[in-house]
Motif scaffolding. Structure first.
Motif, PDB file in Angstrom:
ATOM      1  N   PRO A 296      -2.207   8.348   2.775  1.00 47.19           N
ATOM      2  CA  PRO A 296      -2.294   7.550   1.563  1.00 47.19           C
ATOM      3  C   PRO A 296      -2.811   6.173   1.634  1.00 47.19           C
ATOM      4  O   PRO A 296      -3.461   5.600   0.544  1.00 47.19           O
ATOM      5  CB  PRO A 296      -0.678   7.678   0.951  1.00 47.19           C
ATOM      6  CG  PRO A 296      -0.313   8.936   1.453  1.00 47.19           C
ATOM      7  CD  PRO A 296      -0.748   8.879   2.988  1.00 47.19           C
TER       8      PRO A 296
ATOM      9  N   LEU B 288      -6.641   6.055   2.190  1.00 47.91           N
ATOM     10  CA  LEU B 288      -7.291   7.478   1.340  1.00 47.91           C
ATOM     11  C   LEU B 288      -8.610   6.771   0.519  1.00 47.91           C
ATOM     12  O   LEU B 288      -9.491   7.550   0.224  1.00 47.91           O
ATOM     13  CB  LEU B 288      -6.367   8.013   0.570  1.00 47.91           C
ATOM     14  CG  LEU B 288      -6.687   9.475  -0.092  1.00 47.91           C
ATOM     15  CD1 LEU B 288      -7.208  10.520   1.062  1.00 47.91           C
ATOM     16  CD2 LEU B 288      -5.588  10.289  -0.866  1.00 47.91           C
ATOM     17  N   HIS B 289      -8.357   5.636   0.262  1.00 49.31           N
ATOM     18  CA  HIS B 289      -9.498   4.914  -0.579  1.00 49.31           C
ATOM     19  C   HIS B 289     -10.730   5.098   0.059  1.00 49.31           C
ATOM     20  O   HIS B 289     -11.790   4.785  -0.257  1.00 49.31           O
ATOM     21  CB  HIS B 289      -9.061   3.634  -0.787  1.00 49.31           C
ATOM     22  CG  HIS B 289      -8.803   2.751  -0.022  1.00 49.31           C
ATOM     23  ND1 HIS B 289      -7.623   2.628   0.788  1.00 49.31           N
ATOM     24  CD2 HIS B 289      -9.786   1.761   0.704  1.00 49.31           C
ATOM     25  CE1 HIS B 289      -7.705   1.572   1.743  1.00 49.31           C
ATOM     26  NE2 HIS B 289      -9.091   1.133   1.678  1.00 49.31           N
TER      27      HIS B 289
ATOM     28  N   ASN C 256     -11.833   9.315   1.310  1.00 53.68           N
ATOM     29  CA  ASN C 256     -11.740   9.898  -0.063  1.00 53.68           C
ATOM     30  C   ASN C 256     -12.687  11.066  -0.243  1.00 53.68           C
ATOM     31  O   ASN C 256     -12.518  11.932  -1.056  1.00 53.68           O
ATOM     32  CB  ASN C 256     -11.961   9.013  -1.487  1.00 53.68           C
ATOM     33  CG  ASN C 256     -13.390   8.354  -1.441  1.00 53.68           C
ATOM     34  OD1 ASN C 256     -13.689   7.660  -0.428  1.00 53.68           O
ATOM     35  ND2 ASN C 256     -14.049   8.611  -2.508  1.00 53.68           N
TER      36      ASN C 256
ATOM     37  N   ARG D 238      -4.090   2.404  -4.341  1.00 55.81           N
ATOM     38  CA  ARG D 238      -5.505   2.015  -4.021  1.00 55.81           C
ATOM     39  C   ARG D 238      -6.514   3.282  -4.179  1.00 55.81           C
ATOM     40  O   ARG D 238      -7.579   3.115  -4.628  1.00 55.81           O
ATOM     41  CB  ARG D 238      -5.538   1.385  -2.808  1.00 55.81           C
ATOM     42  CG  ARG D 238      -6.991   0.743  -2.451  1.00 55.81           C
ATOM     43  CD  ARG D 238      -7.269  -0.106  -1.483  1.00 55.81           C
ATOM     44  NE  ARG D 238      -6.333  -1.273  -1.701  1.00 55.81           N
ATOM     45  CZ  ARG D 238      -7.050  -2.394  -2.576  1.00 55.81           C
ATOM     46  NH1 ARG D 238      -8.286  -2.322  -3.055  1.00 55.81           N
ATOM     47  NH2 ARG D 238      -6.100  -3.442  -2.673  1.00 55.81           N
ATOM     48  N   TYR D 239      -5.711   4.507  -3.739  1.00 53.63           N
ATOM     49  CA  TYR D 239      -6.688   5.493  -3.717  1.00 53.63           C
ATOM     50  C   TYR D 239      -6.897   6.044  -5.255  1.00 53.63           C
ATOM     51  O   TYR D 239      -8.045   6.768  -5.639  1.00 53.63           O
ATOM     52  CB  TYR D 239      -5.952   6.779  -3.085  1.00 53.63           C
ATOM     53  CG  TYR D 239      -4.740   7.216  -3.648  1.00 53.63           C
ATOM     54  CD1 TYR D 239      -4.640   8.266  -4.851  1.00 53.63           C
ATOM     55  CD2 TYR D 239      -3.496   6.784  -3.006  1.00 53.63           C
ATOM     56  CE1 TYR D 239      -3.378   8.422  -5.312  1.00 53.63           C
ATOM     57  CE2 TYR D 239      -2.262   7.321  -3.619  1.00 53.63           C
ATOM     58  CZ  TYR D 239      -2.284   8.044  -4.721  1.00 53.63           C
ATOM     59  OH  TYR D 239      -0.890   8.560  -5.249  1.00 53.63           O
TER      60      TYR D 239
ATOM     61  N   LEU E 134     -11.565  10.965  -5.503  1.00 55.10           N
ATOM     62  CA  LEU E 134     -11.085  11.872  -4.619  1.00 55.10           C
ATOM     63  C   LEU E 134     -11.754  13.193  -4.543  1.00 55.10           C
ATOM     64  O   LEU E 134     -11.679  13.705  -5.555  1.00 55.10           O
ATOM     65  CB  LEU E 134      -9.619  11.900  -4.484  1.00 55.10           C
ATOM     66  CG  LEU E 134      -8.792  10.868  -4.645  1.00 55.10           C
ATOM     67  CD1 LEU E 134      -7.327  10.990  -4.408  1.00 55.10           C
ATOM     68  CD2 LEU E 134      -9.072   9.879  -3.184  1.00 55.10           C
TER      69      LEU E 134
END
Length: 338
Positions: A218, A221-222, A225, A264-265, A270
């Motif tokens: 997590p 992940l940004h 993605n 932030r994700y 995504l």
């Protein structure tokens, strides 16, 4: 011999089983061990963990174990014994070629052959939390978070078990974790993780992995993605294969949240494969009895001990942030409650 292991208490055994099963699925030539930071209990049928060896921490003879169970909370304790388990396995299995630690909430998605190839040249493999700069905004995590808690995520660590360089690192690291493995970020201490910031300076042959497919989580992940599935493999945006995903802090009772700590994700789009990854992990948790295991209390921490620790911590915090006359009132309240 190739060995992968994790460390957890009984309450994380559902996650650890997913890790072990996924390792065997993609890497059947590995041995997998759960280092149990707990005691075996009659409440659990350990035959459920087929082909997985479970080694209670009491069996590895940590010289100061009676001391650390008194001074550490459950997270500090689980992380403090990591170097000791590394040393125990390296000493026990003389034919070890590869030894890798994974956090219990990791799922292996592909073969580990690239890690094995790297260990032919290097002794220590580390994964940074992030690989790209982050601007200043209101999303979390930010770069300063990693400066406080560690540049590298110690949910993964791969070592060359035959290297004296690694033996020196483990001795140095073990002393830190057993003596001052506290979660006290304001004092420059964060369990086992923060120390490894120094590893590339103090020790030789430390490789920092830059492929996106190692330790996706997590907190990064940004920047990772865009995961897409091709045949039976997940492919990252940098064309690397997704080797393992870290479902850190995932709460099966709140499946709509990927993380309770990071958002932030949410600043990026995504790919649907990411949602699929979390959906299948959620179902695996249910299948592996997460609702049962998550309720089990670690034998090293009694309920009354936790209450005392919390009360003492509250007294210290309040005393440091309130005027003297209010402290006197608070002390009287605590004295009355005792």
């Amino acid at each position: 011999m190739k060995l992968a292991f994790t460390i957890c208490s009984n309450n994380y055994l559902a996650q650890a089983k997913i890790l072990g099963d996924s390792l065997f699925d993609k890497n059947p030539d590995y041995k997998f061990i759960i280092g149990l930071c707990d005691e075996l209990t009659e409440d659990i049928d350990y035959s459920f963990f087929e082909n997985i060896e479970i080694v209670p921490v009491s069996q590895i003879n940590i010289y100061c174990f009676d001391e650390i169970i008194k001074k550490y909370d459950i997270i500090e304790l689980n992380t403090s014994i990591k170097p000791s388990f590394f040393k125990y396995f390296i000493e026990k299995y003389k034919d070890l070629e590869t030894i890798i630690y994974f956090d219990p909430d990791i799922q292996i998605m592909n073969k580990l052959v690239l890690l094995e190839e790297y260990l032919l040249e290097d002794d220590v493999l580390l994964t940074p939390h992030i690989l790209n700069p982050i601007g200043v905004d209101n999303f979390s995590p930010s770069e300063n978070l990693f400066l406080n808690f560690g540049i590298y995520n110690l949910g993964f660590l791969a070592l060359n078990p035959k290297s004296q360089n690694v033996a020196d690192l483990l001795n140095w690291w073990e002393e830190k974790t057993l003596k001052i493995g506290f979660n006290r970020v304001s004092e420059g201490l964060f369990v086992d993780q923060l120390w490894l910031n120094l590893a590339p300076i103090y020790f030789n042959k430390v490789k920092i992995l830059h492929e996106y497919g190692f330790n996706v989580a997590p907190w990064n992940l940004h920047e990772r993605n865009a995961i897409h599935k091709f045949e039976d493999e997940y492919i990252m945006e940098d064309k690397s294969k997704l080797v393992f995903y870290h479902f850190s802090s995932y709460n099966f009772t709140k499946p709509e949240l990927f993380s309770k700590s990071y958002d932030r994700y949410n600043s990026v789009v995504l790919s649907k494969e990411i949602f699929e990854l979390y959906n299948q992990y959620h179902h695996k948790l249910i299948h592996n009895k997460i609702s049962f295991f998550s309720e089990i209390k670690c034998c090293y921490f009694k309920v009354e001990d936790k209450i005392i620790k919390k009360k003492n911590l509250f007294e210290v915090v309040v005393y440091n942030i309130t005027p003297p006359f209010i402290n006197k009132i608070i002390k009287k309240i605590f004295k009355f409650n005792k």
